[in-house]
Design a protein around this motif. Structure first.
Motif, short mmCIF file in Angstrom:
data_model
loop_
_atom_site.label_atom_id
_atom_site.label_comp_id
_atom_site.label_asym_id
_atom_site.label_seq_id
_atom_site.Cartn_x
_atom_site.Cartn_y
_atom_site.Cartn_z
N MET A 8 0.83 -1.21 0.00
CA MET A 8 0.00 0.00 0.00
C MET A 8 0.86 1.26 0.00
O MET A 8 1.91 1.30 0.62
CB MET A 8 -0.89 0.05 1.25
N VAL A 9 0.35 2.27 -0.66
CA VAL A 9 0.97 3.59 -0.68
C VAL A 9 0.04 4.53 0.09
O VAL A 9 -1.18 4.41 0.00
CB VAL A 9 1.12 4.09 -2.14
N VAL A 10 0.61 5.45 0.84
CA VAL A 10 -0.19 6.42 1.57
C VAL A 10 -0.23 7.70 0.74
O VAL A 10 0.81 8.29 0.45
CB VAL A 10 0.40 6.70 2.97
N HIS A 11 -1.42 8.11 0.33
CA HIS A 11 -1.59 9.32 -0.46
C HIS A 11 -1.15 10.53 0.37
O HIS A 11 -1.40 10.59 1.58
CB HIS A 11 -3.07 9.46 -0.87
N ASP A 12 -0.47 11.49 -0.27
CA ASP A 12 0.04 12.67 0.43
C ASP A 12 -1.04 13.42 1.18
O ASP A 12 -0.79 14.02 2.23
CB ASP A 12 0.71 13.64 -0.56
N ASP A 13 -2.26 13.40 0.65
CA ASP A 13 -3.37 14.12 1.26
C ASP A 13 -3.66 13.61 2.68
O ASP A 13 -4.09 14.38 3.54
CB ASP A 13 -4.62 13.96 0.38
N CYS A 14 -3.39 12.35 2.94
CA CYS A 14 -3.62 11.77 4.28
C CYS A 14 -2.80 12.51 5.32
O CYS A 14 -3.31 12.92 6.36
CB CYS A 14 -3.28 10.29 4.30
N GLU A 15 -1.52 12.65 5.05
CA GLU A 15 -0.64 13.32 6.00
C GLU A 15 -0.96 14.81 6.09
O GLU A 15 -0.97 15.39 7.18
CB GLU A 15 0.83 13.12 5.62
N LEU A 16 -1.26 15.45 4.96
CA LEU A 16 -1.59 16.88 4.98
C LEU A 16 -2.83 17.16 5.82
O LEU A 16 -2.84 18.09 6.64
CB LEU A 16 -1.82 17.40 3.55
N LYS A 17 -3.88 16.38 5.63
CA LYS A 17 -5.12 16.58 6.39
C LYS A 17 -4.90 16.28 7.87
O LYS A 17 -5.45 16.95 8.73
CB LYS A 17 -6.26 15.72 5.83
N PHE A 18 -4.08 15.27 8.16
CA PHE A 18 -3.78 14.95 9.55
C PHE A 18 -3.05 16.11 10.22
O PHE A 18 -3.36 16.48 11.36
CB PHE A 18 -2.95 13.67 9.65
N LEU A 19 -2.09 16.71 9.52
CA LEU A 19 -1.36 17.86 10.07
C LEU A 19 -2.31 19.03 10.32
O LEU A 19 -2.16 19.75 11.31
CB LEU A 19 -0.22 18.28 9.14
N GLU A 20 -3.29 19.22 9.44
CA GLU A 20 -4.27 20.29 9.63
C GLU A 20 -5.13 20.00 10.86
O GLU A 20 -5.46 20.91 11.62
CB GLU A 20 -5.15 20.45 8.39
N LYS A 22 -4.17 18.22 13.46
CA LYS A 22 -3.29 18.30 14.63
C LYS A 22 -2.91 19.74 14.97
O LYS A 22 -3.02 20.15 16.12
CB LYS A 22 -2.04 17.47 14.37
N ALA A 23 -2.47 20.49 13.99
CA ALA A 23 -1.92 21.82 14.24
C ALA A 23 -2.98 22.93 14.22
O ALA A 23 -2.96 23.82 15.07
CB ALA A 23 -0.84 22.13 13.22
N LYS A 24 -3.88 22.87 13.28
CA LYS A 24 -4.84 23.96 13.11
C LYS A 24 -6.23 23.62 13.63
O LYS A 24 -7.09 24.49 13.68
CB LYS A 24 -4.96 24.32 11.63
N ARG A 25 -6.45 22.33 13.95
CA ARG A 25 -7.77 21.87 14.41
C ARG A 25 -8.84 22.19 13.37
O ARG A 25 -9.96 22.56 13.71
CB ARG A 25 -8.09 22.44 15.77
N THR A 26 -8.47 22.04 12.10
CA THR A 26 -9.38 22.29 10.99
C THR A 26 -10.48 21.24 10.93
O THR A 26 -11.57 21.51 10.45
CB THR A 26 -8.58 22.26 9.66
N TYR A 27 -10.18 20.04 11.41
CA TYR A 27 -11.14 18.93 11.38
C TYR A 27 -11.26 18.32 12.77
O TYR A 27 -10.32 18.40 13.56
CB TYR A 27 -10.67 17.84 10.39
N HIS A 28 -12.40 17.70 13.03
CA HIS A 28 -12.60 17.01 14.31
C HIS A 28 -12.22 15.54 14.18
O HIS A 28 -11.81 14.90 15.13
CB HIS A 28 -14.07 17.14 14.74
N PHE A 29 -12.37 15.02 12.95
CA PHE A 29 -11.98 13.64 12.70
C PHE A 29 -11.68 13.46 11.22
O PHE A 29 -12.07 14.28 10.40
CB PHE A 29 -13.06 12.64 13.16
N ILE A 30 -10.97 12.38 10.92
CA ILE A 30 -10.68 12.00 9.53
C ILE A 30 -10.89 10.49 9.42
O ILE A 30 -10.40 9.74 10.27
CB ILE A 30 -9.23 12.34 9.11
#
Length: 139
Positions: A8-20, A22-30
């Protein structure tokens, strides 16, 4: 980068959204999904900051595996506001055996991509990831 165990490959968007989250609290869950056809982990659903826990649990399919992260806010016994990022490996008993195997073999590699996970849960039914379970694991 491919996972040696499952390919499996992890799409870059996974890490980007996770950082958002974690750092910006842009999302409550993913919620993350493995696209077996393309052999990659992708973002399936993003929870708004105002979404409640019920919105998160209802976004997990009843008979398919998923990975998810949930930003859990709570107040300690000392009345301090805290937050923990919970990683949930959702693998319901009713999901296909092949799917369970693919998710299980990719989990550790995927989790390493998400730097900052504080608590991990493995759940096969909703009671194993209830708010009381999360609260006891987070504190």
């Amino acid at each position: 980068m491919a996972n040696a165990a499952s390919g499996m490959v992890v799409h870059d968007d996974c890490e980007l959204k996770f950082l958002e989250l974690k750092a910006k609290r842009t999302y409550h869950f993913i919620v993350f999904k493995i696209e077996e056809k393309h052999k990659q982990v992708i973002v399936e659903k993003l929870g708004e900051p105002t979404d409640r826990y019920e919105a998160f649990t209802s976004s997990l399919p009843a008979d398919e595996c998923r990975y998810a992260v949930y930003d859990f806010d709570f107040v300690t016994d000392e009345n301090c506001q805290k937050s923990r990022i919970i990683f949930i490996a959702w693998s319901p008993d009713t999901s296909k055996v092949r799917s369970k195997m693919v998710y299980a073999s990719s989990k550790d590699r995927f989790k390493r991509e998400l730097n900052g996970i504080q608590v991990e849960l493995q759940a096969t039914d909703p009671t194993e990831m209830g708010l009381d379970v999360i609260r006891s694991r987070a504190t």
